[in-house]
Design an enzyme around this catalytic site. Structure first.
Site, PDB file in Angstrom:
ATOM      1  N   ASP A  14      34.555  40.896  42.987  1.00  0.00           N
ATOM      2  CA  ASP A  14      33.250  41.544  43.050  1.00  0.00           C
ATOM      3  C   ASP A  14      32.497  41.383  41.731  1.00  0.00           C
ATOM      4  O   ASP A  14      32.936  40.649  40.833  1.00  0.00           O
ATOM      5  CB  ASP A  14      33.398  43.006  43.456  1.00  0.00           C
ATOM      6  CG  ASP A  14      34.204  43.834  42.460  1.00  0.00           C
ATOM      7  OD1 ASP A  14      34.389  43.414  41.301  1.00  0.00           O
ATOM      8  OD2 ASP A  14      34.648  44.930  42.844  1.00  0.00           O
ATOM      9  N   ALA A  15      31.403  42.094  41.595  1.00  0.00           N
ATOM     10  CA  ALA A  15      30.557  41.982  40.401  1.00  0.00           C
ATOM     11  C   ALA A  15      31.260  42.451  39.130  1.00  0.00           C
ATOM     12  O   ALA A  15      30.867  42.081  38.030  1.00  0.00           O
ATOM     13  CB  ALA A  15      29.271  42.791  40.600  1.00  0.00           C
TER      14      ALA A  15
END
Length: 141
Positions: A14-15
């Site tokens: 993810d980010a």
């Protein structure tokens, strides 16, 4: 106990740069499928017998980050008791670090009746190869 290994792919992150929470469930599914295969039970065998594995409950506990490129051992403990359900509990390990645990209650769905079979260990044992049948016999706890 059964162990299989996956390598974290970049698109699973993810980010924040660590594995997205939903991917842990995919790792669990991979572990469950590979455990059945290690017993000599392929998904096509289950389908031909009119059966399918179902997850009734699953819980993930996140303990340490997994990042792209990490090799992750999925260590699964298969346990049967009495009744229609069984357990498939896992640790996801990065070397000697437990990164997550996944606990799961499973069943075998009869495709014709849409109900859980009464003896999932016995049904899996009937489909397993001889070594897998012995593992299933030993998994009653």
């Amino acid at each position: 106990m059964f162990t299989t290994t996956v390598t974290v792919r970049g698109y699973e992150c993810d980010a924040n740069g660590h594995v997205n929470h939903a991917v842990y469930h995919q790792y669990g599914e991979h572990g469950r499928t590979e455990t059945l295969r290690s017993l000599g039970v392929e998904i096509v065998d289950l389908t031909a017998a009119g059966l399918g594995p179902v997850i009734l409950e699953t819980t993930v506990r996140f303990l340490a980050e997994l990042r792209a490129g990490d090799e992750v051992d999925i260590v699964l403990d298969l346990r049967f008791g009495e009744g229609k359900t069984f357990r498939m509990d896992m640790e996801l390990r990065r070397r000697d670090v437990v990164a997550a645990t996944i606990t799961g209650t499973m069943g075998l769905l009869d495709h014709a009746t849409r109900r859980l079979v009464a003896d999932p260990r016995g049904r899996l044992r009937a489909l397993a190869d001889p070594e897998g049948a012995q593992v299933l016999d030993d998994s009653v706890k």
